[in-house]
Design an enzyme around this catalytic site. Structure first.
Site, PDB file in Angstrom:
ATOM      1  N   LYS A  22       0.915  -1.290   0.029  1.00 24.13           N
ATOM      2  CA  LYS A  22      -0.070   0.053  -0.193  1.00 24.13           C
ATOM      3  C   LYS A  22       0.821   1.360   0.028  1.00 24.13           C
ATOM      4  O   LYS A  22       0.601   2.226  -0.893  1.00 24.13           O
ATOM      5  CB  LYS A  22      -0.882  -0.087   1.242  1.00 24.13           C
ATOM      6  CG  LYS A  22      -1.790   1.472   1.593  1.00 24.13           C
ATOM      7  CD  LYS A  22      -2.544   1.226   2.673  1.00 24.13           C
ATOM      8  CE  LYS A  22      -1.787   1.667   3.545  1.00 24.13           C
ATOM      9  NZ  LYS A  22      -1.843   3.227   4.221  1.00 24.13           N
ATOM     10  N   ASN A  23       1.812   1.263   0.934  1.00 26.33           N
ATOM     11  CA  ASN A  23       2.602   2.751   1.275  1.00 26.33           C
ATOM     12  C   ASN A  23       3.641   2.899  -0.160  1.00 26.33           C
ATOM     13  O   ASN A  23       3.783   3.917  -0.437  1.00 26.33           O
ATOM     14  CB  ASN A  23       3.475   2.381   2.348  1.00 26.33           C
ATOM     15  CG  ASN A  23       2.679   2.532   3.536  1.00 26.33           C
ATOM     16  OD1 ASN A  23       1.543   3.031   3.591  1.00 26.33           O
ATOM     17  ND2 ASN A  23       3.298   2.138   4.589  1.00 26.33           N
ATOM     18  N   CYS A 118      -5.078   8.561   9.670  1.00 27.50           N
ATOM     19  CA  CYS A 118      -5.411   8.160  10.936  1.00 27.50           C
ATOM     20  C   CYS A 118      -4.861   9.074  11.909  1.00 27.50           C
ATOM     21  O   CYS A 118      -3.837   9.654  11.820  1.00 27.50           O
ATOM     22  CB  CYS A 118      -4.379   6.761  11.138  1.00 27.50           C
ATOM     23  SG  CYS A 118      -5.053   5.170  10.359  1.00 27.50           S
ATOM     24  N   ARG A 123       2.256  14.496  12.927  1.00 28.75           N
ATOM     25  CA  ARG A 123       2.756  14.255  11.686  1.00 28.75           C
ATOM     26  C   ARG A 123       2.873  15.266  11.051  1.00 28.75           C
ATOM     27  O   ARG A 123       2.302  15.450   9.711  1.00 28.75           O
ATOM     28  CB  ARG A 123       1.913  12.957  11.025  1.00 28.75           C
ATOM     29  CG  ARG A 123       2.244  11.662  11.798  1.00 28.75           C
ATOM     30  CD  ARG A 123       1.728  10.451  10.959  1.00 28.75           C
ATOM     31  NE  ARG A 123       0.560  10.190  10.779  1.00 28.75           N
ATOM     32  CZ  ARG A 123       0.174   9.266  10.040  1.00 28.75           C
ATOM     33  NH1 ARG A 123       0.840   8.520   9.711  1.00 28.75           N
ATOM     34  NH2 ARG A 123      -1.227   9.283   9.820  1.00 28.75           N
ATOM     35  N   ASP A 309       4.446   0.290  12.234  1.00 26.75           N
ATOM     36  CA  ASP A 309       3.137  -0.032  11.598  1.00 26.75           C
ATOM     37  C   ASP A 309       2.862  -1.470  12.105  1.00 26.75           C
ATOM     38  O   ASP A 309       1.894  -2.096  11.454  1.00 26.75           O
ATOM     39  CB  ASP A 309       3.243  -0.048  10.121  1.00 26.75           C
ATOM     40  CG  ASP A 309       2.883   1.436   9.754  1.00 26.75           C
ATOM     41  OD1 ASP A 309       2.447   2.022  10.532  1.00 26.75           O
ATOM     42  OD2 ASP A 309       3.051   1.767   8.475  1.00 26.75           O
ATOM     43  N   ARG A 401      -8.527   0.414   4.469  1.00 27.34           N
ATOM     44  CA  ARG A 401      -7.466   1.228   3.871  1.00 27.34           C
ATOM     45  C   ARG A 401      -6.154   0.409   3.516  1.00 27.34           C
ATOM     46  O   ARG A 401      -5.281   1.149   2.795  1.00 27.34           O
ATOM     47  CB  ARG A 401      -7.253   2.363   4.916  1.00 27.34           C
ATOM     48  CG  ARG A 401      -8.381   3.455   4.892  1.00 27.34           C
ATOM     49  CD  ARG A 401      -8.122   4.541   5.823  1.00 27.34           C
ATOM     50  NE  ARG A 401      -6.889   5.212   5.323  1.00 27.34           N
ATOM     51  CZ  ARG A 401      -5.699   5.287   6.169  1.00 27.34           C
ATOM     52  NH1 ARG A 401      -5.813   5.128   7.267  1.00 27.34           N
ATOM     53  NH2 ARG A 401      -4.702   5.823   5.902  1.00 27.34           N
TER      54      ARG A 401
END
Length: 423
Positions: A22-23, A118, A123, A309, A401
């Site tokens: 995903k990232n 999220c 951040r 993560d 997601r």
């Protein structure tokens, strides 16, 4: 909102295919804005975040086609007709800020909303903006938007020295530097596999990049980039998540496409806990050795350290470990919101600031729990697999997601899990 019901059902056995990252995909997709020629991504994950990025790119005038059930993304930005990324889309996902560098580099200007995502800490995007300022961009923050303009003649090569490692800032700076005139040196760069994957894709498009995977990346700017076809790297976070399923429940599961080099520090912690990980041409096979796993200490760090993560999922494992574990979160604040939910299932967890102390219990109990973010949601599912009785995980919209078909993948190896659709 949908819920997921999990019933503890003993050991898991079989194969779980691991999707593209995903990232990585969310970073590769904005790279289409750097060229007027087609960019095709294969092994794309089928996730709501990918659909959100698709909507964002289409709002800018890019063409994005989802092929082969969503596993191939065919993109073209030959006609970028809009340089404004609106809040209504950007607020859904932090990765949206990654359109800023490509737009600024190729089009010379952009207006991009500050991003969402999220709720796991502030951040801020200040490192992204400092990188663009170093390359000569004029930036103005007003009304929740970044108004960016390149100098006449385009962005200029620069030395960008990040005060701390930032994956997103490294990615944004790297993409912008490919079309900047002269040489750009990114120091204290992130070293994640997703950075390496991005650099490899950009090189296929004609970029001149050296040093990806190290703390210093050098980019020699070129006048234009072309098209390419690129396979998205394996999702190391999905990989680690599913590796923990047999670790928690027992059994033996092979994660197809997995590689130890993507998760070296994570695999070392599993070994210390008494969990066997073996690698062959098919992927990684995870088996529990004998009895309860052993308590281990974990400190999250930038790659190649233990991934933040996977912290929530690792906590789920350690809830039933023999002994007391200590988890220290150094990347994001507010990332222990899953702890109170695990405690509802009988876990013994004591949180002080950025440290959680977990004293293992013999067995968790099923309970109604609430997902607070993407990784927390899957940690509760993992805990439910090993709990007595039924666990109902509510607010699982976060889950979609980052994990495709999670119920199908776990059911295929023997888990009792089902999704209850909202009425």
């Amino acid at each position: 909102m949908d819920s997921i019901i999990v019933t503890g059902n003993g050991p898991l056995n079989g194969d779980i295919p691991i999707a593209g990252a995903k990232n990585a995909c969310l970073t590769l997709m904005p790279a289409t804005l750097l060229s007027d020629e087609p960019l095709t991504l294969t092994n794309a994950p089928r996730l709501s975040d990918i659909r959100t990025m698709t909507q964002l790119l289409q709002s800018l005038g890019a063409e994005v086609q989802s092929l082969q059930g969503g596993q191939v993304l065919a993109m073209s930005s030959h006609d970028v007709s809009n340089l404004r990324a609106d809040y209504d889309i950007v607020r859904k996902m932090r990765a949206s800020i990654l359109v800023l560098g490509p737009l600024l580099a190729r089009m010379g200007q952009a207006v991009v909303s500050l991003p969402g995502g999220c709720a796991i800490g502030a951040r801020p995007v200040d490192l992204h903006l400092k990188a663009f300022e170093a390359m000569g961009a004029d930036l103005d923050l007003r009304d929740g938007y970044v108004h960016a303009k390149a100098p006449s003649g385009g962005l200029k090569g620069a030395v960008i020295d990040f005060p701390f490692v930032s994956v997103g800032a490294t990615e944004n700076a790297l993409m912008a530097a490919t079309l900047a005139s002269g040489t750009t040196v990114i120091r204290n760069a992130a070293r994640e596999p997703e950075i390496v994957d991005l650099a490899q894709c950009l090189r296929r498009m004609g970029a001149q990049i050296e040093g990806e995977g190290t703390s210093e990346i050098t980019v020699q700017g070129v006048d234009r980039l072309g098209g390419a076809t690129h396979r998205v790297v394996t999702d190391r976070i999905e990989l680690g998540t599913y590796m923990l399923a047999p670790a928690i429940c027992g059994g033996a599961v092979t994660c197809l496409g997995g590689r130890i080099d993507l998760l070296g520090a994570f695999c070392e912690r599993l070994d210390a806990a008494g969990i066997s990980v073996t690698e062959d041409a098919r992927g990684l096979t995870v088996t529990c050795r004998n009895g309860r796993v052993r308590a281990v200490d974990v400190v999250t760090e930038p790659y190649p350290g233990f991934p933040t993560d996977l912290q929530a999922q690792m906590m789920a494992l350690l809830c039933t470990a023999e002994g007391t574990s200590r988890l220290e979160e150094t990347i994001f604040e507010n990332r222990f919101m899953h702890a109170p939910e695990l405690m509802r299932m009988g876990a013994r967890i004591d949180v002080h600031g950025g440290t959680a102390t977990v004293t293992g219990v013999e067995r968790l109990r099923g309970a109604p729990v609430m997902a607070t973010d993407l990784r927390a949601s899957v940690s509760l599912i993992l805990a439910g697999l090993a709990a007595e009785g039924e666990t109902v995980v509510n607010r699982v919209y976060h889950l979609d997601r980052g994990y495709e078909h999670v119920e199908d993948k776990l059911s295929a190896v023997g888990a009792r899990i089902e999704r209850v659709r909202a009425q």
